[in-house]
Design a protein around this motif. Sequence first.
Motif, PDB file in Angstrom:
ATOM      1  N   ILE A  20      -6.183  -4.616   3.613  1.00  0.00           N
ATOM      2  CA  ILE A  20      -6.107  -6.084   3.580  1.00  0.00           C
ATOM      3  C   ILE A  20      -6.736  -6.619   2.299  1.00  0.00           C
ATOM      4  N   ALA A  21      -7.889  -6.073   1.921  1.00  0.00           N
ATOM      5  CA  ALA A  21      -8.544  -6.509   0.681  1.00  0.00           C
ATOM      6  C   ALA A  21      -7.651  -6.219  -0.529  1.00  0.00           C
ATOM      7  N   ALA A  22      -7.006  -5.064  -0.536  1.00  0.00           N
ATOM      8  CA  ALA A  22      -6.101  -4.728  -1.636  1.00  0.00           C
ATOM      9  C   ALA A  22      -4.925  -5.691  -1.680  1.00  0.00           C
ATOM     10  N   ALA A  23      -4.373  -6.021  -0.518  1.00  0.00           N
ATOM     11  CA  ALA A  23      -3.243  -6.959  -0.464  1.00  0.00           C
ATOM     12  C   ALA A  23      -3.658  -8.342  -0.960  1.00  0.00           C
ATOM     13  N   GLU A  24      -4.849  -8.785  -0.582  1.00  0.00           N
ATOM     14  CA  GLU A  24      -5.344 -10.089  -1.041  1.00  0.00           C
ATOM     15  C   GLU A  24      -5.540 -10.093  -2.558  1.00  0.00           C
ATOM     16  N   THR A  25      -6.056  -8.996  -3.090  1.00  0.00           N
ATOM     17  CA  THR A  25      -6.233  -8.884  -4.535  1.00  0.00           C
ATOM     18  C   THR A  25      -4.884  -8.930  -5.238  1.00  0.00           C
ATOM     19  N   LEU A  26      -3.905  -8.222  -4.701  1.00  0.00           N
ATOM     20  CA  LEU A  26      -2.568  -8.220  -5.300  1.00  0.00           C
ATOM     21  C   LEU A  26      -1.966  -9.621  -5.322  1.00  0.00           C
ATOM     22  N   LEU A  27      -2.120 -10.355  -4.228  1.00  0.00           N
ATOM     23  CA  LEU A  27      -1.601 -11.730  -4.182  1.00  0.00           C
ATOM     24  C   LEU A  27      -2.280 -12.604  -5.236  1.00  0.00           C
ATOM     25  N   GLN A  28      -3.583 -12.487  -5.339  1.00  0.00           N
ATOM     26  CA  GLN A  28      -4.330 -13.267  -6.332  1.00  0.00           C
ATOM     27  C   GLN A  28      -3.871 -12.928  -7.744  1.00  0.00           C
ATOM     28  N   CYS A  29      -3.718 -11.641  -8.020  1.00  0.00           N
ATOM     29  CA  CYS A  29      -3.303 -11.206  -9.353  1.00  0.00           C
ATOM     30  C   CYS A  29      -1.922 -11.737  -9.700  1.00  0.00           C
ATOM     31  N   ARG A  30      -1.033 -11.691  -8.758  1.00  0.00           N
ATOM     32  CA  ARG A  30       0.330 -12.168  -9.026  1.00  0.00           C
ATOM     33  C   ARG A  30       0.359 -13.669  -9.264  1.00  0.00           C
ATOM     34  N   ARG A  31      -0.487 -14.401  -8.568  1.00  0.00           N
ATOM     35  CA  ARG A  31      -0.563 -15.849  -8.809  1.00  0.00           C
ATOM     36  C   ARG A  31      -1.108 -16.130 -10.216  1.00  0.00           C
ATOM     37  N   VAL A  32      -2.149 -15.421 -10.596  1.00  0.00           N
ATOM     38  CA  VAL A  32      -2.744 -15.614 -11.925  1.00  0.00           C
ATOM     39  C   VAL A  32      -1.731 -15.225 -13.000  1.00  0.00           C
ATOM     40  N   LEU A  33      -1.053 -14.101 -12.806  1.00  0.00           N
ATOM     41  CA  LEU A  33      -0.049 -13.674 -13.783  1.00  0.00           C
ATOM     42  C   LEU A  33       1.062 -14.704 -13.920  1.00  0.00           C
ATOM     43  N   ALA A  65      -0.102  -0.749 -10.523  1.00  0.00           N
ATOM     44  CA  ALA A  65      -0.656   0.535 -10.084  1.00  0.00           C
ATOM     45  C   ALA A  65      -1.194   0.439  -8.655  1.00  0.00           C
ATOM     46  N   LEU A  66      -1.946  -0.636  -8.360  1.00  0.00           N
ATOM     47  CA  LEU A  66      -2.453  -0.810  -7.002  1.00  0.00           C
ATOM     48  C   LEU A  66      -1.307  -1.055  -6.032  1.00  0.00           C
ATOM     49  N   SER A  67      -0.338  -1.813  -6.463  1.00  0.00           N
ATOM     50  CA  SER A  67       0.831  -2.076  -5.629  1.00  0.00           C
ATOM     51  C   SER A  67       1.537  -0.773  -5.260  1.00  0.00           C
ATOM     52  N   ALA A  68       1.726   0.103  -6.226  1.00  0.00           N
ATOM     53  CA  ALA A  68       2.381   1.388  -5.974  1.00  0.00           C
ATOM     54  C   ALA A  68       1.569   2.253  -5.018  1.00  0.00           C
ATOM     55  N   SER A  69       0.241   2.102  -5.051  1.00  0.00           N
ATOM     56  CA  SER A  69      -0.620   2.900  -4.179  1.00  0.00           C
ATOM     57  C   SER A  69      -0.626   2.416  -2.737  1.00  0.00           C
ATOM     58  N   THR A  70      -0.241   1.171  -2.519  1.00  0.00           N
ATOM     59  CA  THR A  70      -0.381   0.602  -1.178  1.00  0.00           C
ATOM     60  C   THR A  70       0.933   0.247  -0.497  1.00  0.00           C
ATOM     61  N   GLU A  71       1.959  -0.050  -1.253  1.00  0.00           N
ATOM     62  CA  GLU A  71       3.199  -0.528  -0.643  1.00  0.00           C
ATOM     63  C   GLU A  71       4.101   0.625  -0.233  1.00  0.00           C
ATOM     64  N   GLN A  72       4.768   0.429   0.896  1.00  0.00           N
ATOM     65  CA  GLN A  72       5.742   1.378   1.433  1.00  0.00           C
ATOM     66  C   GLN A  72       5.144   2.775   1.619  1.00  0.00           C
ATOM     67  N   ARG A  73       3.960   2.825   2.169  1.00  0.00           N
ATOM     68  CA  ARG A  73       3.273   4.091   2.443  1.00  0.00           C
ATOM     69  C   ARG A  73       3.050   4.221   3.939  1.00  0.00           C
ATOM     70  N   SER A  74       3.030   5.445   4.408  1.00  0.00           N
ATOM     71  CA  SER A  74       2.724   5.681   5.818  1.00  0.00           C
ATOM     72  C   SER A  74       1.218   5.513   6.037  1.00  0.00           C
ATOM     73  N   VAL A  75       0.833   5.398   7.291  1.00  0.00           N
ATOM     74  CA  VAL A  75      -0.581   5.257   7.634  1.00  0.00           C
ATOM     75  C   VAL A  75      -1.356   6.484   7.157  1.00  0.00           C
ATOM     76  N   GLU A  76      -0.761   7.653   7.319  1.00  0.00           N
ATOM     77  CA  GLU A  76      -1.417   8.885   6.889  1.00  0.00           C
ATOM     78  C   GLU A  76      -1.650   8.887   5.378  1.00  0.00           C
ATOM     79  N   GLU A  77      -0.637   8.474   4.633  1.00  0.00           N
ATOM     80  CA  GLU A  77      -0.774   8.427   3.169  1.00  0.00           C
ATOM     81  C   GLU A  77      -1.850   7.437   2.755  1.00  0.00           C
ATOM     82  N   LEU A  78      -1.855   6.264   3.390  1.00  0.00           N
ATOM     83  CA  LEU A  78      -2.864   5.253   3.061  1.00  0.00           C
ATOM     84  C   LEU A  78      -4.269   5.748   3.388  1.00  0.00           C
ATOM     85  N   THR A  79      -4.407   6.400   4.520  1.00  0.00           N
ATOM     86  CA  THR A  79      -5.719   6.919   4.920  1.00  0.00           C
ATOM     87  C   THR A  79      -6.214   7.959   3.922  1.00  0.00           C
ATOM     88  N   ARG A  80      -5.320   8.816   3.485  1.00  0.00           N
ATOM     89  CA  ARG A  80      -5.688   9.850   2.516  1.00  0.00           C
ATOM     90  C   ARG A  80      -6.073   9.235   1.171  1.00  0.00           C
TER      91      ARG A  80
END
Length: 134
Positions: A20-33, A65-80
Amino acid sequence: EEKYDQLMTGGAESSADVIIAAAETLLQCRRVLQWSFVWAFFETEDSVRQLFEFSQKDLETMTEALSASTEQRSVEELTRELPSIVQQNAVLRKYLDNMENYERQGGERGDEAAEEVAMKVDAGLQEKAGAAES
């Protein structure tokens, strides 16, 4: 902001907090960009614009880079990947802070019209940043 501080001190309640924190950061970054492209467009001095665009590109690269690490990933991948996601989020927040608090190199603008537009863009950035924190 509070969730981010908890993550950095190891006080996250769950893996979901990290995501959730990563998603919030991504939203903020996209707004600033979004607003930063307007600011760069109205910069009349080439050297100042190039320096700003360099910072802008850094923010964009780290956001993707953060977007690629978090989007369209399984729960297992995110946990790892949680430690990496926390680290990427921390670095991205520093880039975001640099862009939100960007100081124009070379002094104030000489062009009054461009200065007026810059003030509106800066106000828009601050408004968007404030709305994202709410």
